[in-house]
Design a protein around this motif. Sequence first.
Motif, PDB file in Angstrom:
ATOM      1  N   HIS A 187       0.847  -1.204   0.000  1.00  0.00           N
ATOM      2  CA  HIS A 187       0.000   0.000   0.000  1.00  0.00           C
ATOM      3  C   HIS A 187       0.880   1.250   0.000  1.00  0.00           C
ATOM      4  CE1 HIS A 187      -3.830  -2.000   0.371  1.00  0.00           C
ATOM      5  NE2 HIS A 187      -3.410  -2.695   1.417  1.00  0.00           N
ATOM      6  N   ARG A 230     -10.756  -0.776  -3.988  1.00  0.00           N
ATOM      7  CA  ARG A 230     -10.655  -1.918  -3.085  1.00  0.00           C
ATOM      8  C   ARG A 230     -10.988  -3.212  -3.819  1.00  0.00           C
ATOM      9  NH1 ARG A 230     -13.733  -2.502   2.793  1.00  0.00           N
ATOM     10  NH2 ARG A 230     -12.884  -4.571   3.327  1.00  0.00           N
ATOM     11  N   GLN A 264      -8.022  -4.372  -5.836  1.00  0.00           N
ATOM     12  CA  GLN A 264      -6.989  -4.929  -4.974  1.00  0.00           C
ATOM     13  C   GLN A 264      -7.349  -6.337  -4.508  1.00  0.00           C
ATOM     14  OE1 GLN A 264      -6.030  -2.212  -1.800  1.00  0.00           O
ATOM     15  NE2 GLN A 264      -5.532  -0.529  -3.199  1.00  0.00           N
ATOM     16  N   GLU A 265      -8.594  -6.504  -4.125  1.00  0.00           N
ATOM     17  CA  GLU A 265      -9.021  -7.826  -3.645  1.00  0.00           C
ATOM     18  C   GLU A 265      -8.958  -8.867  -4.755  1.00  0.00           C
ATOM     19  OE1 GLU A 265     -12.865  -7.067  -2.034  1.00  0.00           O
ATOM     20  OE2 GLU A 265     -12.088  -6.362  -0.097  1.00  0.00           O
ATOM     21  N   ALA A 299      -5.222  -9.658  -5.490  1.00  0.00           N
ATOM     22  CA  ALA A 299      -4.623 -10.453  -4.412  1.00  0.00           C
ATOM     23  C   ALA A 299      -5.100 -11.899  -4.457  1.00  0.00           C
ATOM     24  CB  ALA A 299      -4.949  -9.821  -3.062  1.00  0.00           C
ATOM     25  N   LYS A 300      -6.398 -12.087  -4.691  1.00  0.00           N
ATOM     26  CA  LYS A 300      -6.953 -13.438  -4.730  1.00  0.00           C
ATOM     27  C   LYS A 300      -6.349 -14.249  -5.868  1.00  0.00           C
ATOM     28  CE  LYS A 300     -11.354 -15.929  -4.965  1.00  0.00           C
ATOM     29  NZ  LYS A 300     -12.839 -15.789  -5.064  1.00  0.00           N
ATOM     30  N   GLY A 316      -2.765 -13.696  -0.051  1.00  0.00           N
ATOM     31  CA  GLY A 316      -4.125 -13.213  -0.234  1.00  0.00           C
ATOM     32  C   GLY A 316      -4.403 -11.762   0.089  1.00  0.00           C
ATOM     33  N   PHE A 317      -3.362 -10.943   0.329  1.00  0.00           N
ATOM     34  CA  PHE A 317      -3.609  -9.542   0.635  1.00  0.00           C
ATOM     35  C   PHE A 317      -2.398  -8.701   0.260  1.00  0.00           C
ATOM     36  CE2 PHE A 317      -1.903 -11.613   4.388  1.00  0.00           C
ATOM     37  CZ  PHE A 317      -0.887 -10.768   4.812  1.00  0.00           C
TER      38      PHE A 317
END
Length: 239
Positions: free
Chosen positions: A175, A187, A190-191, A194-195, A201-202
């Motif tokens: 970040h 958001r 980003q999710e 990451a997935k 996962g983040f």
Amino acid sequence: TGSSSGIGREIAKVLAGEGAQVIVVSRRTALLESLQAEVVKSGGKRPVAISADLYDRAMPTRIRDEVLQQFGRADILVNSAGGSRQLPTDAPDEAWDESFAINFTAVRKMTHALLPSMQQQKWGRIINITGSMEPRAFNAANAAKAGVHAWAKGLSRVIGKDGVTVNCLGPGRIHSEQIDQRVHPTREDQEQFAKANIPLGFFGDPEDMAYLAAFLCSPKARYITGQRIYVDGGLHHAI
């Protein structure tokens, strides 16, 4: 350098929290002033702020002179200034020259400006915040930072005998202004990224880089040099 925001700012805060007298360098004076206040409020020594644009090749010498005049020595250098943006394949030479100036030349000149002080005292730590060796896009910063990796490895072979270590830290999706405002501005984005791409996962936080940098700057990391270490939640393994 590059301590007005993001990774550089957090490294400055963590080092100050460990008792270091930090000198913070950036173009954005107001953000340096807020960093000074934040460090003092948390109980650290007030950082010395130097407003400088490292695109100016004369700045590393000026910064070195100011640091040595005030403190007589330099123990740690964290090269965190840099920038990245995608380029078309027909980008003009000026765009490439600009990227290499801040992402490679400024790192080299800052290091070589402060290195003699470290060699003389037989102790020093150099940390370069670089990038991935597995780029997802085409830009000049990738090439410049790959150059830093090779340069730092070669340098480590020469200055090890002087008690000076040099290591590169490659951030993944951390970040920061660039990540949160330009690369992944929502958001949901980003999710999803990451997935699909990060085994943990983040996205990481600047602290995740700062704690490792602080360790590498400590006497306990005396046997680690010439390394390129990724802080990316496993991202580079997933590409």
